[in-house]
Write a protein that holds these residues in place. Structure first.
Motif, mmCIF file in Angstrom:
data_model
loop_
_atom_site.group_PDB
_atom_site.id
_atom_site.type_symbol
_atom_site.label_atom_id
_atom_site.label_comp_id
_atom_site.label_asym_id
_atom_site.label_seq_id
_atom_site.Cartn_x
_atom_site.Cartn_y
_atom_site.Cartn_z
ATOM 1 N N PRO A 157 -9.103 5.677 -6.207
ATOM 2 C CA PRO A 157 -8.721 6.377 -4.888
ATOM 3 C C PRO A 157 -9.707 6.767 -4.112
ATOM 4 O O PRO A 157 -9.453 6.733 -2.834
ATOM 5 N N ALA A 158 -10.761 7.023 -4.719
ATOM 6 C CA ALA A 158 -11.997 7.594 -3.658
ATOM 7 C C ALA A 158 -12.743 6.527 -3.396
ATOM 8 O O ALA A 158 -13.753 6.351 -2.378
ATOM 9 N N SER A 159 -12.452 5.249 -3.830
ATOM 10 C CA SER A 159 -13.379 3.985 -3.402
ATOM 11 C C SER A 159 -13.001 3.540 -2.022
ATOM 12 O O SER A 159 -11.902 3.562 -1.665
ATOM 13 N N PRO A 160 -13.936 2.987 -1.363
ATOM 14 C CA PRO A 160 -13.692 2.505 0.203
ATOM 15 C C PRO A 160 -12.936 1.220 0.159
ATOM 16 O O PRO A 160 -12.099 0.641 0.862
ATOM 17 N N LEU A 161 -12.949 0.713 -1.180
ATOM 18 C CA LEU A 161 -12.385 -0.829 -1.516
ATOM 19 C C LEU A 161 -11.100 -0.533 -2.158
ATOM 20 O O LEU A 161 -10.729 0.362 -3.042
ATOM 21 N N LEU A 162 -10.069 -1.206 -2.243
ATOM 22 C CA LEU A 162 -8.895 -1.031 -2.779
ATOM 23 C C LEU A 162 -8.932 -1.080 -4.377
ATOM 24 O O LEU A 162 -8.352 -0.305 -5.039
ATOM 25 N N THR A 163 -9.505 -2.217 -4.840
ATOM 26 C CA THR A 163 -10.062 -2.128 -6.280
ATOM 27 C C THR A 163 -11.291 -2.336 -6.576
ATOM 28 O O THR A 163 -12.276 -3.086 -5.726
ATOM 29 N N GLY A 164 -12.009 -1.643 -7.494
ATOM 30 C CA GLY A 164 -13.274 -1.663 -7.717
ATOM 31 C C GLY A 164 -14.245 -0.828 -6.884
ATOM 32 O O GLY A 164 -13.634 -0.105 -6.048
ATOM 33 N N ASN A 165 -15.510 -1.141 -6.870
ATOM 34 C CA ASN A 165 -16.455 -0.474 -5.933
ATOM 35 C C ASN A 165 -17.539 -1.461 -5.447
ATOM 36 O O ASN A 165 -17.445 -2.591 -5.816
ATOM 37 N N ILE A 197 0.794 -1.193 0.003
ATOM 38 C CA ILE A 197 0.095 -0.029 0.049
ATOM 39 C C ILE A 197 0.840 1.262 0.080
ATOM 40 O O ILE A 197 0.714 2.327 -0.677
ATOM 41 N N PRO A 198 1.878 1.312 0.925
ATOM 42 C CA PRO A 198 2.859 2.788 0.839
ATOM 43 C C PRO A 198 3.394 2.862 -0.516
ATOM 44 O O PRO A 198 3.381 4.187 -1.126
ATOM 45 N N ALA A 199 3.659 1.957 -1.329
ATOM 46 C CA ALA A 199 4.214 2.188 -2.568
ATOM 47 C C ALA A 199 3.327 2.436 -3.652
ATOM 48 O O ALA A 199 3.796 3.194 -4.607
ATOM 49 N N TYR A 200 2.172 1.889 -3.529
ATOM 50 C CA TYR A 200 1.202 1.996 -4.846
ATOM 51 C C TYR A 200 0.017 2.666 -4.555
ATOM 52 O O TYR A 200 -0.819 3.142 -5.386
ATOM 53 N N TYR A 201 -0.411 2.622 -3.213
ATOM 54 C CA TYR A 201 -1.891 3.109 -3.030
ATOM 55 C C TYR A 201 -1.890 4.135 -1.871
ATOM 56 O O TYR A 201 -2.695 4.072 -0.880
ATOM 57 N N SER A 202 -0.881 4.893 -1.578
ATOM 58 C CA SER A 202 -0.837 5.596 -0.518
ATOM 59 C C SER A 202 -1.898 6.878 -0.467
ATOM 60 O O SER A 202 -2.388 7.126 0.341
ATOM 61 N N ASP A 203 -2.468 7.422 -1.618
ATOM 62 C CA ASP A 203 -3.519 8.491 -1.935
ATOM 63 C C ASP A 203 -4.657 7.971 -1.438
ATOM 64 O O ASP A 203 -5.489 8.313 -0.720
ATOM 65 N N TRP A 204 -5.025 6.514 -1.737
ATOM 66 C CA TRP A 204 -5.955 5.804 -1.202
ATOM 67 C C TRP A 204 -6.044 5.641 0.095
ATOM 68 O O TRP A 204 -7.049 5.739 0.807
ATOM 69 N N PHE A 205 -4.937 5.383 0.709
ATOM 70 C CA PHE A 205 -4.922 5.084 2.155
ATOM 71 C C PHE A 205 -5.199 6.310 2.954
ATOM 72 O O PHE A 205 -5.959 6.281 3.727
ATOM 73 N N PHE A 206 -4.607 7.438 2.413
ATOM 74 C CA PHE A 206 -4.945 8.734 3.180
ATOM 75 C C PHE A 206 -6.243 8.951 3.191
ATOM 76 O O PHE A 206 -6.819 9.589 3.955
ATOM 77 N N ASN A 207 -6.977 8.666 2.063
ATOM 78 C CA ASN A 207 -8.415 8.822 1.736
ATOM 79 C C ASN A 207 -9.182 7.903 2.917
ATOM 80 O O ASN A 207 -10.140 8.749 3.353
ATOM 81 N N ARG A 208 -8.666 7.011 2.873
ATOM 82 C CA ARG A 208 -9.538 6.035 3.841
ATOM 83 C C ARG A 208 -9.387 6.677 5.331
ATOM 84 O O ARG A 208 -10.345 6.587 6.078
ATOM 85 N N ILE A 209 -8.326 7.182 5.524
ATOM 86 C CA ILE A 209 -7.938 7.685 6.901
ATOM 87 C C ILE A 209 -8.643 8.894 7.260
ATOM 88 O O ILE A 209 -9.368 8.981 8.182
ATOM 89 N N LYS A 210 -9.142 9.806 6.358
ATOM 90 C CA LYS A 210 -9.863 10.932 6.454
ATOM 91 C C LYS A 210 -11.408 10.418 6.663
ATOM 92 O O LYS A 210 -12.184 10.948 7.314
ATOM 93 N N GLU A 211 -11.838 9.299 5.818
ATOM 94 C CA GLU A 211 -13.339 9.004 5.874
ATOM 95 C C GLU A 211 -13.487 8.129 6.909
ATOM 96 O O GLU A 211 -14.650 8.112 7.553
#
Length: 318
Positions: free
Chosen positions: A284-292, A11-25
């Motif tokens: 990056p805006a989805s609550p799931l790592l891939t898809g919705n 996740i840090p290498a490829y999905y950090s934006d998604w992860f920080f969005n999850r922290i905000k949500e």
């Protein structure tokens, strides 16, 4: 509870934006890899998440945003191996990662970061003596930045055999020779060797002076995390994910077939095409790592409680 991010992907290498969005949500959804219609919802709150554990080959994308995790206790595993692009085609230059390790250590503290030197395998190019030389160089570079090093030898899972047909098992005598050498080098750099899912016989096979610097109790055990955060954890029974170790691996928010490093030895990816398809479906805006979420999905909230014993302190840990 312990929230894991790295047993299935990086996740840090490829999905950090998604992860920080999850922290905000304040929550994340995780699809069951064996029953995809089942989805688990985890709250991302320090009231129930005692430690966030990251396992990465490249922490760089997250370093400038670590302040966004200030409410959480974190623990980091950073994998740095001596393999080249023939084995790890999309891992950044190791010099960059060694420097990033130092930066991360300064930000979180050396007690909250561990160096992973694994998996170890042997070929004509990557011989035992090659590993020893490279391990010594890296240990010298990381001295003072961490207090432990995790070592494991390659496991030939079905996916690994398919993607890395030239791989072979490392014999017990080879494992013993390398463990003994690594332990001696590590001691000189102030590092404790944690063997990951390896036999206790390896300790007995080491010389007396090096054996004391090796353990098989688990690299992400209750004891390791307690020492890192300075607080006792009242972990419920049967929270270890694997019978062969004491590591707390249960709740992982990643997804298989999503890591783009392309390492030949990887057990988490079926093949490169599956990874590329899943990365196309990443939002990056989805609550799931891939898809919705889909209409047929069944979402269940995870049972989450804090395991921290607030009456204890680091001075109670022996």
């Amino acid at each position: 509870m312990i929230l894991n991010t790295g047993s299935r992907t990086d996740i840090p290498a490829y999905y950090s934006d998604w992860f920080f969005n999850r922290i905000k949500e304040g929550y994340v959804l995780v699809r069951n890899p064996y029953n995809p219609v089942r989805v688990t919802k985890y709250l991302l709150s320090p009231e129930v998440v005692d430690v966030m554990v990251f396992c990465t080959k490249n922490p760089l994308p997250m370093l400038d945003r670590l302040s966004e995790l200030s409410a959480f206790d974190t623990f980091w595993f950073v994998t740095i191996t001596p393999y080249g692009k023939d084995i790890e085609p999309f891992v950044p230059d190791k010099e960059e990662i060694l420097e990033a390790f130092g930066r991360l250590s300064e930000l979180v503290g050396p007690e909250r970061i561990s160096w992973r030197y694994d998996p170890v395998f042997l070929t004509e190019k990557y011989s035992a003596d090659f590993h020893i030389r490279q391990f010594e160089k890296m240990a010298g570079r990381l001295k003072g930045h961490t207090r432990q090093c995790v070592v494991s030898f390659i496991d030939l899972y079905e996916k690994t055999r398919r993607n890395f047909p030239g791989a072979r098992s490392v014999s017990f005598s080879e494992q013993a020779y390398l463990t003994d050498a690594f332990a001696g080098i590590a001691a000189g750099s102030g590092l404790q060797i944690h063997l990951c899912c390896e036999s206790e016989r390896l300790i007995a096979a080491c010389r007396e002076q090096t054996a004391k610097n090796v353990d098989v109790a688990g690299c992400m055990s209750k004891e390791v995390l307690e020492a890192a955060i300075g607080c006792r954890l009242d972990v419920p029974k049967k929270k270890g994910a694997r019978s062969e170790c004491n590591c707390l691996l249960g709740a992982d928010i990643g997804a298989y077939n999503t890591c783009a490093h392309g390492c030949l030895y990887c057990y988490a990816n079926y093949d490169r095409q599956s990874v590329l398809e899943n990365r196309k479906n990443h939002d990056p805006a989805s609550p799931l790592l891939t898809g919705n979420l889909r209409a047929e999905d069944i979402v269940k909230e995870a049972e989450q409680t804090s395991w921290k014993n607030g009456q204890m302190s680091i001075f109670d840990i022996v």
